[in-house]
Design an enzyme around this catalytic site. Structure first.
Site, PDB file in Angstrom:
ATOM      1  N   GLY A 193       0.571  -1.077  -0.356  1.00 57.28           N
ATOM      2  CA  GLY A 193       0.297  -0.128   0.002  1.00 57.28           C
ATOM      3  C   GLY A 193       0.944   0.953  -0.055  1.00 57.28           C
ATOM      4  O   GLY A 193       2.044   1.439  -0.839  1.00 57.28           O
ATOM      5  N   SER A 194       0.305   2.499   0.899  1.00 52.51           N
ATOM      6  CA  SER A 194       0.810   3.812   0.485  1.00 52.51           C
ATOM      7  C   SER A 194       2.196   3.773   1.327  1.00 52.51           C
ATOM      8  O   SER A 194       1.788   2.970   2.770  1.00 52.51           O
ATOM      9  CB  SER A 194       0.145   5.039   0.648  1.00 52.51           C
ATOM     10  OG  SER A 194      -0.382   4.969   1.681  1.00 52.51           O
ATOM     11  N   PRO A 195       2.839   4.694   1.060  1.00 51.57           N
ATOM     12  CA  PRO A 195       4.301   4.925   2.219  1.00 51.57           C
ATOM     13  C   PRO A 195       3.564   5.581   4.019  1.00 51.57           C
ATOM     14  O   PRO A 195       3.887   5.061   4.744  1.00 51.57           O
ATOM     15  CB  PRO A 195       4.904   5.684   1.952  1.00 51.57           C
ATOM     16  CG  PRO A 195       5.313   5.628   0.321  1.00 51.57           C
ATOM     17  CD  PRO A 195       3.384   5.232   0.095  1.00 51.57           C
ATOM     18  N   VAL A 197       0.487   4.864   5.264  1.00 46.15           N
ATOM     19  CA  VAL A 197      -0.222   3.366   5.934  1.00 46.15           C
ATOM     20  C   VAL A 197       0.798   2.777   5.893  1.00 46.15           C
ATOM     21  O   VAL A 197       0.921   1.854   6.948  1.00 46.15           O
ATOM     22  CB  VAL A 197      -1.307   3.214   5.320  1.00 46.15           C
ATOM     23  CG1 VAL A 197      -2.002   1.577   5.867  1.00 46.15           C
ATOM     24  CG2 VAL A 197      -2.370   3.950   5.117  1.00 46.15           C
ATOM     25  N   GLY A 198       1.883   2.734   5.643  1.00 39.93           N
ATOM     26  CA  GLY A 198       3.388   1.759   5.657  1.00 39.93           C
ATOM     27  C   GLY A 198       3.272   1.909   7.004  1.00 39.93           C
ATOM     28  O   GLY A 198       4.090   1.076   7.911  1.00 39.93           O
ATOM     29  N   GLU A 215       6.061  -3.304   1.092  1.00 38.29           N
ATOM     30  CA  GLU A 215       5.554  -2.895  -1.090  1.00 38.29           C
ATOM     31  C   GLU A 215       5.006  -1.968  -1.181  1.00 38.29           C
ATOM     32  O   GLU A 215       3.680  -1.671  -0.627  1.00 38.29           O
ATOM     33  CB  GLU A 215       5.315  -4.356  -1.136  1.00 38.29           C
ATOM     34  CG  GLU A 215       5.699  -5.704  -1.419  1.00 38.29           C
ATOM     35  CD  GLU A 215       6.713  -5.819  -2.264  1.00 38.29           C
ATOM     36  OE1 GLU A 215       6.943  -4.998  -2.511  1.00 38.29           O
ATOM     37  OE2 GLU A 215       7.948  -6.064  -2.040  1.00 38.29           O
ATOM     38  N   CYS A 249       1.919   0.496  -8.984  1.00 37.19           N
ATOM     39  CA  CYS A 249       3.040   1.097  -8.111  1.00 37.19           C
ATOM     40  C   CYS A 249       4.207   1.317  -8.475  1.00 37.19           C
ATOM     41  O   CYS A 249       4.888   2.032  -7.917  1.00 37.19           O
ATOM     42  CB  CYS A 249       3.553   0.108  -6.448  1.00 37.19           C
ATOM     43  SG  CYS A 249       3.400  -1.823  -7.842  1.00 37.19           S
TER      44      CYS A 249
HETATM   45  P1  NAD Z   1      -3.363   1.672   1.077  1.00 35.36           P
HETATM   46  O1  NAD Z   1      -1.784   2.517   2.349  1.00 35.36           O
HETATM   47  O2  NAD Z   1      -4.558   3.468   1.175  1.00 35.36           O
HETATM   48  O3  NAD Z   1      -4.591   0.625   1.086  1.00 35.36           O
HETATM   49  C1  NAD Z   1      -3.942  -0.269   1.688  1.00 35.36           C
HETATM   50  C2  NAD Z   1      -4.089  -1.206   2.609  1.00 35.36           C
HETATM   51  O4  NAD Z   1      -4.305  -0.631   3.705  1.00 35.36           O
HETATM   52  C3  NAD Z   1      -5.950  -1.465   2.024  1.00 35.36           C
HETATM   53  O5  NAD Z   1      -5.988  -2.841   2.531  1.00 35.36           O
HETATM   54  C4  NAD Z   1      -6.302  -0.376   3.730  1.00 35.36           C
HETATM   55  O6  NAD Z   1      -7.189  -0.909   4.278  1.00 35.36           O
HETATM   56  C5  NAD Z   1      -5.058  -0.366   4.543  1.00 35.36           C
HETATM   57  N1  NAD Z   1      -5.341   0.636   5.004  1.00 35.36           N
HETATM   58  C6  NAD Z   1      -5.698   2.063   4.788  1.00 35.36           C
HETATM   59  N2  NAD Z   1      -5.912   3.117   6.261  1.00 35.36           N
HETATM   60  C7  NAD Z   1      -5.281   1.845   7.146  1.00 35.36           C
HETATM   61  C8  NAD Z   1      -4.687   2.723   8.500  1.00 35.36           C
HETATM   62  N3  NAD Z   1      -4.949   3.410   8.786  1.00 35.36           N
HETATM   63  N4  NAD Z   1      -4.375   1.006   8.944  1.00 35.36           N
HETATM   64  C9  NAD Z   1      -4.095   0.554   8.620  1.00 35.36           C
HETATM   65  N5  NAD Z   1      -4.455   0.071   7.181  1.00 35.36           N
HETATM   66  C10 NAD Z   1      -5.267   0.188   6.732  1.00 35.36           C
HETATM   67  O7  NAD Z   1      -2.880   2.369  -0.551  1.00 35.36           O
HETATM   68  P2  NAD Z   1      -3.625   2.086  -1.862  1.00 35.36           P
HETATM   69  O8  NAD Z   1      -4.564   3.411  -1.887  1.00 35.36           O
HETATM   70  O9  NAD Z   1      -5.075   0.876  -1.125  1.00 35.36           O
HETATM   71  O10 NAD Z   1      -2.811   1.541  -2.652  1.00 35.36           O
HETATM   72  C11 NAD Z   1      -2.594   2.364  -3.054  1.00 35.36           C
HETATM   73  C12 NAD Z   1      -0.578   2.343  -3.257  1.00 35.36           C
HETATM   74  O11 NAD Z   1       0.088   1.281  -2.900  1.00 35.36           O
HETATM   75  C13 NAD Z   1       0.542   3.408  -3.711  1.00 35.36           C
HETATM   76  O12 NAD Z   1       1.336   4.545  -2.809  1.00 35.36           O
HETATM   77  C14 NAD Z   1       0.947   2.469  -4.726  1.00 35.36           C
HETATM   78  O13 NAD Z   1       1.955   2.942  -4.956  1.00 35.36           O
HETATM   79  C15 NAD Z   1       0.902   1.155  -3.299  1.00 35.36           C
HETATM   80  N6  NAD Z   1       1.787   0.093  -3.882  1.00 35.36           N
HETATM   81  C16 NAD Z   1       2.335  -0.708  -3.972  1.00 35.36           C
HETATM   82  C17 NAD Z   1       2.551  -1.899  -4.245  1.00 35.36           C
HETATM   83  C18 NAD Z   1       3.866  -2.878  -4.357  1.00 35.36           C
HETATM   84  O14 NAD Z   1       3.897  -3.390  -4.604  1.00 35.36           O
HETATM   85  N7  NAD Z   1       5.124  -1.611  -4.230  1.00 35.36           N
HETATM   86  C19 NAD Z   1       1.689  -2.605  -5.362  1.00 35.36           C
HETATM   87  C20 NAD Z   1       0.403  -1.451  -5.415  1.00 35.36           C
HETATM   88  C21 NAD Z   1       0.533  -0.806  -4.910  1.00 35.36           C
END
Ligand code: NAD
Length: 469
Positions: A193-195, A197-198, A215, A249
């Site tokens: 997901g996003s940095p 939320v990471g 990731e 991503c």
């Molecule tokens: P996101 O971080 O918003 O959400 C990802 C997951 O995290 C979802 O399941 C969501 O429910 C959960 N989440 C959201 N907020 C949370 C919180 N406060 N606490 C715990 N969990 C939470 O990301 P997104 O918008 O779904 O995806 C887009 C991002 O992911 C982009 O930055 C993209 O570059 C990245 N991405 C990375 C890869 C990779 O393999 N490196 C692949 C695809 C996407």
């Protein structure tokens, strides 16, 4: 336990108990059988997967096959082929240091793993890590994204059809559910997901000391050097930007093109976009939608902000709110104070900036967070120079995006684009603990135990000579 249990502590406790009970029985054969079940299920449900992704964001069936289903099937094929070797304990010869002992490194399952997946490739990024986790012998709680309800429900149903809940449970829900999940003492958390939320995930993991694979995303730059094959560069860059409507991503986020090629490159880009999506590209059935309304308005706002601050739309710029579609858009005349220059674009919009000196481009890349991918189009000398003077999660020359699908090279970011590797052996290793198994045969080290005497000192001196310290 019901098929779709929602009681998170109970789900976790059941998996924890079972992972301990299963330790000696979830062997090579059992893991292969689980992977076989998963492969057969995916093959049987191809139509349903395509339909779910069409419902969630209008993704063309061929694009679903190429970017959602095939990568997971390839991951399964590669894993099934190599699993026996990956699982095999590896001898760890100590040389003279621990003469009289033998050691092996045994990959052992970390235990109960949590996989949190994003919406942009909702099937691939949920089920792909599951392959690695099962191969490693873990139990898995999988939380797909709340923004792709059809795909998430389908994944939940598919997994419940083939796996007992104490091996794989899919929990659907949003932030609240993810937060509750993160309170459980998982052994490993695999987050895509996003940095932003990471950071939340890593903070939560610090409370339970779970290991994490992150990731993440960010802005992946592209350099088009003076010796680039313009047509090839334009083709790969346009595809890398417009695949999944830019919600990728490892998308080609923005381009630095050598000034001598600027016009020719822009023309080539225009021609390639037309070739792939037609002159009125926003109408193309092959171009996916923005996955949800928030995503649509975020990307539309990026275009509007850039325009308001003086960017020129070289191509595209149209938006269709009702259908959540954004035309493939190429922007020029950019400035750093534009929002699009600061945040990951994650949409079908490509800023193109000319450069004269490579040093300037490298300085800009090094001043920004380390990207997930760095792309170079040009000859070997340029590629080697950029490679040696920068850092990025992955690096690719004269192509884009394929870093994600390589089965045998780790995929992952560095710094703000993530940590840890995914896919193939790296994915297996992420969910495994490399356990040291050290056994004494004839090992008289007790001679160095207290009381310390002149003999001890002599033994230490002798040992230093033997091991050549
Ligand atoms: P996101 O971080 O918003 O959400 C990802 C997951 O995290 C979802 O399941 C969501 O429910 C959960 N989440 C959201 N907020 C949370 C919180 N406060 N606490 C715990 N969990 C939470 O990301 P997104 O918008 O779904 O995806 C887009 C991002 O992911 C982009 O930055 C993209 O570059 C990245 N991405 C990375 C890869 C990779 O393999 N490196 C692949 C695809 C996407």
């Amino acid at each position: 336990m019901t098929e779709h249990d929602t009681d998170i502590p109970r789900i976790f406790a059941a998996q924890k108990a079972e992972v301990v009970a299963r330790r000696s029985t979830f062997d090579y054969q059992a893991r292969q059988a689980a992977l076989d079940r998963l492969r057969d299920k995916i093959l049987a449900e191809e139509d349903a997967i395509c339909a779910a992704l069409m419902a969630d964001f209008g993704k063309h069936r061929d694009e679903v096959m190429l970017t959602e289903i095939m990568p997971v099937l390839l991951e399964l094929t590669h894993t099934r082929k190599h699993l026996r070797r990956w699982m095999r304990p590896k001898r760890a010869p100590s040389g003279l240091v621990l003469l009289g002992t033998s050691a092996k490194v045994r990959p052992t399952p970390k235990g109960v793993a949590l996989i949190i997946a994003p919406w942009n490739f909702p099937f691939n990024l949920a089920v792909g890590p599951l392959v690695s986790a099962l191969a490693a012998g873990c139990s898995v709680v999988l939380k797909p994204s709340e923004h792709t309800p059809a795909t998430s429900r389908l994944i939940q149903r598919m997994m419940a059809d083939i796996f007992p809940p104490d091996l794989v449970t899919v929990v659907t829900g949003g932030v609240e559910t993810a937060t509750e999940l993160l309170e459980q003492p998982f052994d490993h958390i695999f987050f895509t997901g996003s940095p932003e939320v990471g950071q939340i995930v890593m903070a939560a993991a610090s409370k339970t000391l779970a290991t994490v694979t992150l990731e993440l995303g960010g802005k992946s730059p592209v350099i088009v050097g003076p010796d680039a094959d313009i047509k090839k560069a334009a083709r790969w860059i346009a595809w890398g930007r417009l695949l999944n409507a830019g919600q990728t991503c490892v998308a080609t986020d923005h381009v630095y093109v050598h000034n001598s090629l600027r016009e020719a490159f822009l023309q080539a880009l225009d021609a390639q976009i037309t070739k792939m999506y037609g002159a009125d590209a926003i109408q193309s059935q092959d171009l996916a939608q923005m996955a949800h309304a928030g995503q649509f308005s975020r990307v539309a706002d990026l275009i509007a902000d850039a325009r308001a601050k003086g960017a020129t739309v070289f191509r595209g710029g149209q938006v269709d709110e009702d259908r959540r579609k954004i035309a493939p858009t190429v922007l020029v005349d950019l400035r750093d104070d534009m929002d699009i220059q600061q945040s990951e674009i994650f949409g079908p919009v490509l800023p193109v900036m000319p450069y004269d000196a490579l040093d300037d481009v490298i300085a800009r890349i090094n001043a920004a967070p380390h990207p997930l991918a760095l792309y170079v189009f040009g000859g070997k000398a340029l590629a080697d120079e950029v490679l040696s003077r920068t850092t990025s999660g992955t690096f690719a020359v004269n192509l884009s995006v394929m870093v994600f699908v390589h089965p045998a090279a780790p995929f992952g970011g560095v710094g703000r684009s993530g940590n840890g590797g995914a896919h193939g052996h790296a994915g297996f290793a992420a969910f495994s603990h490399m356990r040291q198994d050290l056994r004494a045969r004839v090992f008289p080290f007790h001679l160095a135990f207290p009381p310390y005497t002149k003999t001890t000192a002599r033994l230490i001196a002798l040992f230093k000579r033997i091991v050549q310290i």
